[in-house]
Design a protein around this motif. Structure first.
Motif, PDB file in Angstrom:
ATOM      1  N   SER A 177       3.183  -9.598  -6.077  1.00 50.67           N
ATOM      2  CA  SER A 177       2.773  -8.573  -5.104  1.00 50.67           C
ATOM      3  C   SER A 177       1.807  -7.624  -5.788  1.00 50.67           C
ATOM      4  N   ASN A 178       0.663  -7.411  -5.167  1.00 53.70           N
ATOM      5  CA  ASN A 178      -0.290  -6.435  -5.687  1.00 53.70           C
ATOM      6  C   ASN A 178      -0.007  -5.087  -5.056  1.00 53.70           C
ATOM      7  N   ILE A 179       0.355  -4.128  -5.898  1.00 55.50           N
ATOM      8  CA  ILE A 179       0.706  -2.806  -5.394  1.00 55.50           C
ATOM      9  C   ILE A 179      -0.493  -1.886  -5.591  1.00 55.50           C
ATOM     10  N   CYS A 180      -0.923  -1.290  -4.509  1.00 54.43           N
ATOM     11  CA  CYS A 180      -2.136  -0.470  -4.508  1.00 54.43           C
ATOM     12  C   CYS A 180      -1.757   0.949  -4.101  1.00 54.43           C
ATOM     13  N   THR A 191      -9.702 -13.699   3.189  1.00 50.37           N
ATOM     14  CA  THR A 191     -10.397 -14.988   3.226  1.00 50.37           C
ATOM     15  C   THR A 191      -9.848 -15.849   4.373  1.00 50.37           C
ATOM     16  N   PRO A 192     -10.602 -16.872   4.762  1.00 52.43           N
ATOM     17  CA  PRO A 192     -10.097 -17.763   5.820  1.00 52.43           C
ATOM     18  C   PRO A 192      -8.751 -18.401   5.436  1.00 52.43           C
ATOM     19  N   GLN A 193      -8.451 -18.438   4.124  1.00 51.29           N
ATOM     20  CA  GLN A 193      -7.156 -18.999   3.685  1.00 51.29           C
ATOM     21  C   GLN A 193      -6.058 -17.927   3.665  1.00 51.29           C
ATOM     22  N   LYS A 194      -6.378 -16.757   4.237  1.00 48.91           N
ATOM     23  CA  LYS A 194      -5.416 -15.642   4.342  1.00 48.91           C
ATOM     24  C   LYS A 194      -5.073 -15.023   2.994  1.00 48.91           C
ATOM     25  N   GLN A 195      -5.984 -15.155   2.049  1.00 44.63           N
ATOM     26  CA  GLN A 195      -5.803 -14.459   0.774  1.00 44.63           C
ATOM     27  C   GLN A 195      -6.422 -13.081   0.875  1.00 44.63           C
ATOM     28  N   ILE A 196      -5.744 -12.100   0.314  1.00 40.85           N
ATOM     29  CA  ILE A 196      -6.238 -10.726   0.379  1.00 40.85           C
ATOM     30  C   ILE A 196      -6.750 -10.346  -1.011  1.00 40.85           C
ATOM     31  N   ILE A 197      -8.038 -10.057  -1.099  1.00 31.39           N
ATOM     32  CA  ILE A 197      -8.658  -9.776  -2.404  1.00 31.39           C
ATOM     33  C   ILE A 197      -9.292  -8.391  -2.387  1.00 31.39           C
ATOM     34  N   GLU A 198      -8.932  -7.550  -3.357  1.00 30.96           N
ATOM     35  CA  GLU A 198      -9.538  -6.221  -3.404  1.00 30.96           C
ATOM     36  C   GLU A 198     -10.978  -6.291  -3.906  1.00 30.96           C
ATOM     37  N   ILE A 199     -11.859  -5.578  -3.218  1.00 28.28           N
ATOM     38  CA  ILE A 199     -13.268  -5.497  -3.622  1.00 28.28           C
ATOM     39  C   ILE A 199     -13.425  -4.202  -4.413  1.00 28.28           C
ATOM     40  N   PRO A 200     -13.878  -4.276  -5.666  1.00 30.57           N
ATOM     41  CA  PRO A 200     -14.057  -3.011  -6.425  1.00 30.57           C
ATOM     42  C   PRO A 200     -15.036  -2.090  -5.704  1.00 30.57           C
ATOM     43  N   ASN A 201     -14.739  -0.786  -5.661  1.00 30.87           N
ATOM     44  CA  ASN A 201     -15.672   0.114  -4.940  1.00 30.87           C
ATOM     45  C   ASN A 201     -16.300   1.161  -5.853  1.00 30.87           C
ATOM     46  N   LEU A 255       0.848  -1.196   0.000  1.00 27.78           N
ATOM     47  CA  LEU A 255       0.000   0.000   0.000  1.00 27.78           C
ATOM     48  C   LEU A 255       0.878   1.238   0.000  1.00 27.78           C
ATOM     49  N   CYS A 256       0.591   2.179  -0.893  1.00 35.71           N
ATOM     50  CA  CYS A 256       1.326   3.444  -0.896  1.00 35.71           C
ATOM     51  C   CYS A 256       0.417   4.616  -1.237  1.00 35.71           C
ATOM     52  N   GLY A 257       0.908   5.818  -0.953  1.00 40.76           N
ATOM     53  CA  GLY A 257       0.153   7.049  -1.184  1.00 40.76           C
ATOM     54  C   GLY A 257       1.052   8.079  -1.833  1.00 40.76           C
ATOM     55  N   HIS A 258       1.189   9.233  -1.195  1.00 39.51           N
ATOM     56  CA  HIS A 258       2.172  10.270  -1.524  1.00 39.51           C
ATOM     57  C   HIS A 258       1.920  10.999  -2.836  1.00 39.51           C
ATOM     58  N   MET A 259       1.649  10.269  -3.923  1.00 38.53           N
ATOM     59  CA  MET A 259       1.507  10.920  -5.227  1.00 38.53           C
ATOM     60  C   MET A 259       0.085  11.425  -5.482  1.00 38.53           C
ATOM     61  N   HIS A 260      -0.849  11.102  -4.576  1.00 35.25           N
ATOM     62  CA  HIS A 260      -2.245  11.541  -4.721  1.00 35.25           C
ATOM     63  C   HIS A 260      -2.825  11.074  -6.063  1.00 35.25           C
ATOM     64  N   PHE A 261      -2.620   9.799  -6.346  1.00 36.24           N
ATOM     65  CA  PHE A 261      -2.960   9.256  -7.660  1.00 36.24           C
ATOM     66  C   PHE A 261      -3.307   7.775  -7.500  1.00 36.24           C
ATOM     67  N   LYS A 262      -4.500   7.405  -7.991  1.00 32.54           N
ATOM     68  CA  LYS A 262      -4.915   6.000  -7.885  1.00 32.54           C
ATOM     69  C   LYS A 262      -4.239   5.167  -8.978  1.00 32.54           C
ATOM     70  N   TYR A 263      -3.657   4.058  -8.561  1.00 27.13           N
ATOM     71  CA  TYR A 263      -2.985   3.195  -9.530  1.00 27.13           C
ATOM     72  C   TYR A 263      -2.856   1.790  -8.928  1.00 27.13           C
ATOM     73  N   ARG A 264      -2.944   0.784  -9.790  1.00 22.09           N
ATOM     74  CA  ARG A 264      -2.738  -0.596  -9.327  1.00 22.09           C
ATOM     75  C   ARG A 264      -1.706  -1.251 -10.238  1.00 22.09           C
ATOM     76  N   TYR A 265      -0.893  -2.096  -9.643  1.00 25.21           N
ATOM     77  CA  TYR A 265       0.127  -2.789 -10.436  1.00 25.21           C
ATOM     78  C   TYR A 265       0.403  -4.145  -9.790  1.00 25.21           C
ATOM     79  N   SER A 266       0.482  -5.186 -10.618  1.00 26.31           N
ATOM     80  CA  SER A 266       0.849  -6.504 -10.094  1.00 26.31           C
ATOM     81  C   SER A 266       2.300  -6.771 -10.459  1.00 26.31           C
ATOM     82  N   LEU A 267       3.114  -6.917  -9.457  1.00 26.54           N
ATOM     83  CA  LEU A 267       4.554  -7.121  -9.671  1.00 26.54           C
ATOM     84  C   LEU A 267       4.884  -8.595  -9.472  1.00 26.54           C
ATOM     85  N   PRO A 268       5.195  -9.324 -10.556  1.00 26.41           N
ATOM     86  CA  PRO A 268       5.538 -10.735 -10.389  1.00 26.41           C
ATOM     87  C   PRO A 268       6.931 -10.863  -9.762  1.00 26.41           C
TER      88      PRO A 268
END
Ligand SMILES: [Zn+2]
Length: 285
Positions: free
Chosen positions: A254-257, A275-285, A234-247
């Motif tokens: 790593s999902n960069i949000c 999830t109970p399996q400790k997976q972190i999934i983004e919910i579209p808002n 999770l990052c901020g600073h640039m005041h800009f929404k962006y998503r990137y998946s870094l293999p």
């Protein structure tokens, strides 16, 4: 035999929802409005909130004096209401420091602390556990002049030194964070280097015309991601929404949000399901 309609243990395990919030800059009520409207729209409750710095928890005017920012941005914000108990913050919130913070206040707690009910500062570098997730956070930004081999200026010196001497992370703090070896979530203020796409860069340059690719993000953030291999950054600073998946390997990505600031509305928040399996999934808002 009557077929049992009892719910299987797996489906009984509850999913947890948590939010991440970009730069707040003292606008805690605006942040609360965004979180409440997500809950109302989705009819789900948030369990906790993570925040990526530039939170600006000023208690009073003296704290503003220890923040690095142009005078016009030195506003007290909403924190005094929560600090004094006039207002309640309903979720446990965990935050790191950015480059605009009252470090004259926050540096009293380099290892972190609850600074008002439910407001938990992680400190300069820390690893905490929340809902079974290992969350590593590093406060500050990369400033080459404050980094290699440097020590942190002390609180006693804060009135005699420029506030900008307090806004960078230092080399030993990055080493400490790397020594945590792994993380589920990494909290950073600035972006990871080498992630912005040409399309996003073009959009970004509409706002900041002189922004160049190599100036966005920093290599130490990237080193932390590559070493700790978090599911979520999770990052901020640039005041800009962006998503990137870094293999990072064949199995690990790593999902960069990257989050906007709260004045920009719902692009400042992201909500995740654990999830109970400790997976972190983004919910579209
Ligand atoms: Zn910032």
């Amino acid at each position: 035999m009557v077929k049992s309609d009892r719910i299987s243990p797996r489906s009984q395990e509850k999913q947890i929802y948590f939010a991440a919030v970009g730069d707040v800059h003292g606008d805690i009520y605006t942040m609360l409005g965004l979180l409440h409207s997500w809950e109302q729209k989705q009819q789900k409750a948030l369990s906790f909130v993570l925040q990526v710095g530039d939170f600006e928890p000023h208690r009073h005017a003296d704290d503003l004096l220890t923040m690095d920012a142009p005078t016009k941005y030195k506003q007290l914000g909403d924190f005094p209401d929560f600090y004094s108990g006039k207002a309640d913050f309903p979720y446990p919130l965990y935050f790191i420091g950015g480059n605009h913070e009252p470090y004259g206040f926050l540096d009293n707690f380099p290892h972190g602390r609850e600074i008002a009910p439910n407001f938990n500062y992680l400190g300069r570098v820390n690893s905490i556990e929340v809902a079974g997730l290992k969350i590593v956070g590093v406060s500050g930004i990369y400033k080459p002049d404050l980094f290699a081999g440097k020590s942190r200026p002390t609180l006693e010196e804060i009135n005699d030194r420029p506030n900008k001497d307090y806004i960078g992370f230092i080399e030993s703090e990055i080493e400490r964070a790397l020594n945590y070896n792994c993380a589920d979530i990494l909290l950073l203020h600035d972006w990871v280097s080498d992630i912005i796409s040409p399309e996003a860069l073009a959009l970004f340059q509409q706002r900041y015309s002189n922004a160049r690719y190599e100036q966005i993000g920093n290599e130490y953030a990237r080193l932390l991601v590559e070493t700790l291999q978090p599911q979520l950054v999770l990052c901020g600073h640039m005041h800009f929404k962006y998503r990137y998946s870094l293999p990072l390997s064949l199995e690990i990505t790593s999902n960069i949000c990257c989050l906007a600031n709260v004045k920009q509305g719902k692009n400042a928040i992201a909500v995740f399901c654990l999830t109970p399996q400790k997976q972190i999934i983004e919910i579209p808002n």
